[in-house]
Design an enzyme around this catalytic site. Structure first.
Site, PDB file in Angstrom:
ATOM      1  N   HIS A 147      -0.748  -0.022   5.742  1.00 14.34           N
ATOM      2  CA  HIS A 147      -1.123   0.944   6.778  1.00 14.34           C
ATOM      3  C   HIS A 147      -0.078   2.059   6.934  1.00 14.34           C
ATOM      4  O   HIS A 147       0.495   2.256   8.003  1.00 14.34           O
ATOM      5  CB  HIS A 147      -1.366   0.244   8.114  1.00 14.34           C
ATOM      6  N   GLN A 167       0.805  -1.208   0.000  1.00 17.10           N
ATOM      7  CA  GLN A 167       0.000   0.000   0.000  1.00 17.10           C
ATOM      8  C   GLN A 167       0.843   1.265   0.000  1.00 17.10           C
ATOM      9  O   GLN A 167       0.317   2.372  -0.031  1.00 17.10           O
ATOM     10  CB  GLN A 167      -0.929  -0.003   1.219  1.00 17.10           C
TER      11      GLN A 167
END
Length: 474
Positions: A251, A185
């Site tokens: 995250h 991510q």
């Protein structure tokens, strides 16, 4: 509401299956727990059988999460709904409540007319305004964040490490921007210009950096100037200590908000959830700096031994939206939750927002995280979604093209492919509307200086992001 018979009254084979389900719920799927204890009466699809439906939003013994948990735990006297508190843990009961809520929302949406959110002749109709979606640009990968320059051209980040400049219908890549660790991510995420950009020319980037050749990384903030299509005058505003870097790929949080000479940004828990509660680690926090990177002396933990002085608030899972209310200046954060429990928080200095001690969600695999949703000393979200919409960017609308949306908070949903409009009164979220859906994963939303609302949409195949403008329609 009634569930299956107690374990001690079950046949041996069923007892074995029940015990197996209890073992799996510690690290497995809550749907198995539901099948074992609840499906015989309420049906595997939760629409009822011998017992009542759990997805019709009709509750005889209270409709809150606490009421559902109480009925499961304590049972209902003089009915077939017996107490399960001696067979199920608080965490398991909480997971069942989340599952019932999740399936109820899924059923409610499945019951909507097939064309409920489809445009008619290209026109989308929402509660307050009708509009069209007009494509204004496209990347060649996943677009993450956007920012307008004073000349109405547009800077857009692409997660793989490209900073695009869209101007006069043309797209060019800015050369020489900081190297990013584009794994999972992470990558190039946020872009924001300084409030006094016209005088100082500063452009800020939020990205995942690596200090060891790409093996590990964490979220960083840098600023520079763009001159003749190239990044110059690079300054590092924030880098986490290398000991806090990790090889995990999720995250990273990050958005940037400027306010009164300060810079706020978020870092996610980096997949190590307990670190969100540790004041000696940067993960799972909102941070506050001066806009040149200095640490403010009045930060809430600046004088706390062992605490990182940049921390503004803590107990966050993955803050991917951050915006200041245009009238009150309140800092609102949207937080990507687990399975269920995407949150909207009003961020205040020194406050603990609870993750992972309290949450309205469970693990993606259906296993419980905690049995509680509230605890003294921990803040409650102002709004949350179960099932999750997979939030990302958020923005207060400040334009004049859609007057009935003025000062509403718009929140993007990726997995749900929904754009939500939240009405905020004081410190409360009083309404939540889906403005449109099923047009692609929505990564960011932006209130443009031209009065229009812009969104970044990504299709699943091919995974290419594009910029769309919402234009009013009569």
């Amino acid at each position: 509401m009634k569930l299956n018979a107690p374990l001690l009254l079950l046949p041996l084979a069923t007892l074995a299956a029940s015990l197996d389900a209890q073992n799996r719920i510690g690290s497995g799927d809550v749907s198995e727990l539901f099948k074992t204890y609840c499906a015989t009466c309420h049906g595997e699809n939760l629409r009822g059988g011998q017992g009542s439906s759990l997805v019709d939003d009709v509750w005889a013994h209270g409709s809150s999460d606490a009421d559902l948990a109480r009925v499961i735990a304590e049972g209902i006297p003089d009915t077939e709904m017996i107490p399960w508190k001696h067979s199920l843990s608080d965490e398991q009961i909480r997971a069942l409540v989340i599952y019932i809520r999740e399936q109820g929302q899924i059923a409610a949406r499945a019951d909507l007319p097939e064309d409920a959110f489809k445009p008619k002749d290209g026109i989308f109709t929402s509660e307050k305004h009708s509009f069209t979606l007009e494509k204004v640009g496209e990347g060649d990968g996943i677009l993450w964040g956007m920012e307008f320059l004073p000349d109405n051209s547009l800077l857009v980040t692409q997660r793989d490490g490209t900073l695009w400049h869209f101007k006069d219908g043309k797209r060019t890549a800015i050369e020489g921007i900081p190297a990013v660790r584009a794994q999972g991510q992470g990558g190039l995420m946020e872009v924001r210009i300084h409030p006094d950009y016209g005088k100082n020319g500063w452009v800020y980037l939020g990205y995942s950096e690596s200090l060891d050749g790409g093996e590990t990384g964490n979220t960083a903030i840098a600023r520079g100037r763009i001159v003749d299509g190239a990044w110059t005058d690079h300054q590092q505003i924030y880098s986490a200590d290398p000991k806090f870097h990790t090889s995990r790929g999720h995250h990273f949080g990050t958005r940037i908000v400027f306010q009164d000479g300060y810079l706020f940004f978020g870092i996610g828990d980096r997949g190590q959830q307990d670190q969100a509660q540790d004041l000696d680690r940067p993960n799972g926090k909102i941070h506050r700096l001066h806009d040149d990177g200095r640490i403010p002396a009045d930060n809430p933990f600046a004088n706390t031994p062992g605490a990182l002085p940049t921390i503004w608030s803590y107990g966050h899972r993955n803050p991917q939206g951050l915006a200041a209310h245009p009238e009150t200046g309140q800092l609102w954060e949207v937080e990507h939750g687990p399975r269920g429990g995407d949150e909207v928080n009003l961020v205040q200095p020194g406050k603990n927002y609870g993750w992972p001690v309290i949450t309205y969600g469970m693990n993606y695999n259906g296993s419980p995280i905690t049995g509680i949703t509230a605890k003294e000393g921990m803040e409650q979200p102002k709004h949350y979604w179960t099932p999750s919409i997979a939030i990302c960017g958020s923005e207060f609308y400040t334009g004049d093209k859609f007057p009935a949306w003025k000062n509403n908070l718009f929140v993007s949903g990726m997995a749900s492919q929904e754009l939500h409009r939240l009405t905020i009164e004081g410190d409360k979220v009083v309404a939540d509307e889906i403005v449109f859906k099923d047009q692609g994963r929505i990564r960011d939303v932006y209130s443009g200086p031209d009065g229009y609302l812009y969104v970044l949409l990504t299709q699943q195949s091919p995974r290419v992001g594009a910029i769309y403008r919402l234009e009013p329609s009569s």
